[in-house]
Scaffold this motif. Structure first.
Motif, PDB file in Angstrom:
ATOM      1  N   TYR A  33     -17.978  26.426  29.256  1.00  8.94           N
ATOM      2  CA  TYR A  33     -17.493  27.701  29.793  1.00  8.94           C
ATOM      3  C   TYR A  33     -17.525  27.685  31.322  1.00  8.94           C
ATOM      4  CZ  TYR A  33     -17.261  32.764  30.542  1.00  8.94           C
ATOM      5  OH  TYR A  33     -16.915  34.009  30.963  1.00  8.94           O
ATOM      6  N   GLN A  34     -18.640  27.240  31.881  1.00 17.06           N
ATOM      7  CA  GLN A  34     -18.770  27.178  33.336  1.00 17.06           C
ATOM      8  C   GLN A  34     -17.852  26.121  33.930  1.00 17.06           C
ATOM      9  OE1 GLN A  34     -22.951  26.599  33.898  1.00 17.06           O
ATOM     10  NE2 GLN A  34     -23.403  28.789  33.800  1.00 17.06           N
ATOM     11  N   ASN A  80     -15.123  26.728  36.787  1.00 20.17           N
ATOM     12  CA  ASN A  80     -15.360  26.027  38.051  1.00 20.17           C
ATOM     13  C   ASN A  80     -14.386  24.876  38.266  1.00 20.17           C
ATOM     14  OD1 ASN A  80     -17.521  27.670  38.712  1.00 20.17           O
ATOM     15  ND2 ASN A  80     -18.994  26.343  37.695  1.00 20.17           N
TER      16      ASN A  80
END
Length: 54
Positions: free
Chosen positions: A12-13, A17
């Motif tokens: 998810y990150q 990012n």
């Protein structure tokens, strides 16, 4: 995959990012798991079904 503790959050990150190597690795792991599970099911199905001969 997203329910696995830690891996889902990392993916998810990585998506938000734009961490391309981590995204590629995550999807590669997901694809490999899909292929291996399907292969194992095919092998077990041919083993347990006497109508199928190789």
């Amino acid at each position: 995959m997203f329910s696995w503790r830690g891996i889902g959050l990392a993916m998810y990150q990585a998506i938000f990012n734009r961490d391309i190597p981590l995204i590629q690795c995550g999807f590669l792991m997901l694809a490999m798991a899909f292929v291996l599970i399907n292969f194992a099911l095919d092998v077990f199905y041919t083993y347990f079904n006497p109508k199928i001969k190789l």
